[in-house]
Design a protein around this motif. Sequence first.
Motif, short mmCIF file in Angstrom:
data_model
loop_
_atom_site.label_atom_id
_atom_site.label_comp_id
_atom_site.label_asym_id
_atom_site.label_seq_id
_atom_site.Cartn_x
_atom_site.Cartn_y
_atom_site.Cartn_z
N LEU A 112 74.72 104.46 57.46
CA LEU A 112 73.57 105.09 56.84
C LEU A 112 73.24 106.41 57.53
CD1 LEU A 112 71.08 102.07 56.61
CD2 LEU A 112 72.27 103.14 54.69
N PRO A 113 72.80 107.40 56.76
CA PRO A 113 72.21 108.58 57.38
C PRO A 113 70.79 108.30 57.83
CG PRO A 113 72.10 108.79 55.01
CD PRO A 113 72.85 107.51 55.29
N LEU A 114 70.29 109.13 58.69
CA LEU A 114 68.95 108.94 59.25
C LEU A 114 67.90 108.86 58.13
CD1 LEU A 114 67.49 110.76 62.32
CD2 LEU A 114 66.19 110.75 60.20
N GLN A 115 68.06 109.65 57.09
CA GLN A 115 67.05 109.70 56.04
C GLN A 115 66.90 108.38 55.28
OE1 GLN A 115 69.49 111.83 56.54
NE2 GLN A 115 68.78 113.96 56.43
N SER A 116 67.93 107.52 55.31
CA SER A 116 67.89 106.25 54.59
C SER A 116 67.31 105.10 55.41
CB SER A 116 69.31 105.86 54.13
OG SER A 116 69.83 106.82 53.23
N LEU A 117 67.06 105.32 56.68
CA LEU A 117 66.65 104.22 57.55
C LEU A 117 65.29 103.62 57.18
CD1 LEU A 117 67.94 105.61 60.96
CD2 LEU A 117 68.88 103.72 59.62
N PRO A 118 64.30 104.40 56.72
CA PRO A 118 63.02 103.76 56.36
C PRO A 118 63.16 102.69 55.27
CG PRO A 118 62.72 106.12 56.61
CD PRO A 118 64.20 105.88 56.67
#
Length: 274
Positions: A112-118
Amino acid sequence: MASRPTGASPAPLSADGDRYFDGLVEKFSASLYGHPRGELRLTLLDHLLPELLDLHRQPVLDVGAGLGQMGCWFARRGHAVTLSEPSAEMLDEARRLLAAEVVLPAPRFVSLPLQSLPDEAPGPWPLIVCHAVLEWLGDPRQALHTLSGLLAPGGQLSLMVFNRDALRLSNIVKGNLDKALADRLAGTGQRQRLTPISPVAHAEVVAWAEECGLTVDGVAGIRVFHDYLRQRDPDPETLAKLTALELRHCRDDAYWRLGRYLLYTLRKPEEPDL
């Protein structure tokens, strides 16, 4: 605070303007960990992390886990580690590294990219590690806001960034005066270049942390001397002396700002009792 250059960057960048490392794993590994600078970086982190963090085997989210060195470091110490990395090739290397270790609980790997973590790994996390990631993102400020949202109250973020001010000094030392005067410090994102596209200044980290409501609990410089040496690949005896000096002065006010990387502990305040 230095202004950031504008304009489109050459491929390969993601839709968010981020730089991933598929197709460059061998080059990345050789460029960093195939040199004494990589060994020195890991030695300094091994020394500093127990000083800067409150570690009690809490779960860890390793964001931009890369080749898995930091995930392995925490797993060996009994932490339940989740390694997140957008490059499938990098994540495969991390799996191989962790597979050679007998660690419990078993690490978790998410591509996952950081932006998808939430959405995919919201936590809240008591400890997040994000080392050498923000400088490869198109919007490092927003990335820190995203990381802050993943932290539990009282949680810690171990953040390491490529130091824009040190990059300027390095260019001046090398004689690249026009480049330094024009503030042309960021990399372009071209495939074979490994200069970060968004190097980060200390003043930016402090300002962004304040925006997020995070406190700066500690800071240290990583490679405050090594990268200014004329001898870029020191022999073992010289490296041992240099390591001793780095360990001695990496938190001294006179030197830590010179570090090629800056290592922070950021903390989210506890929620007040009602």
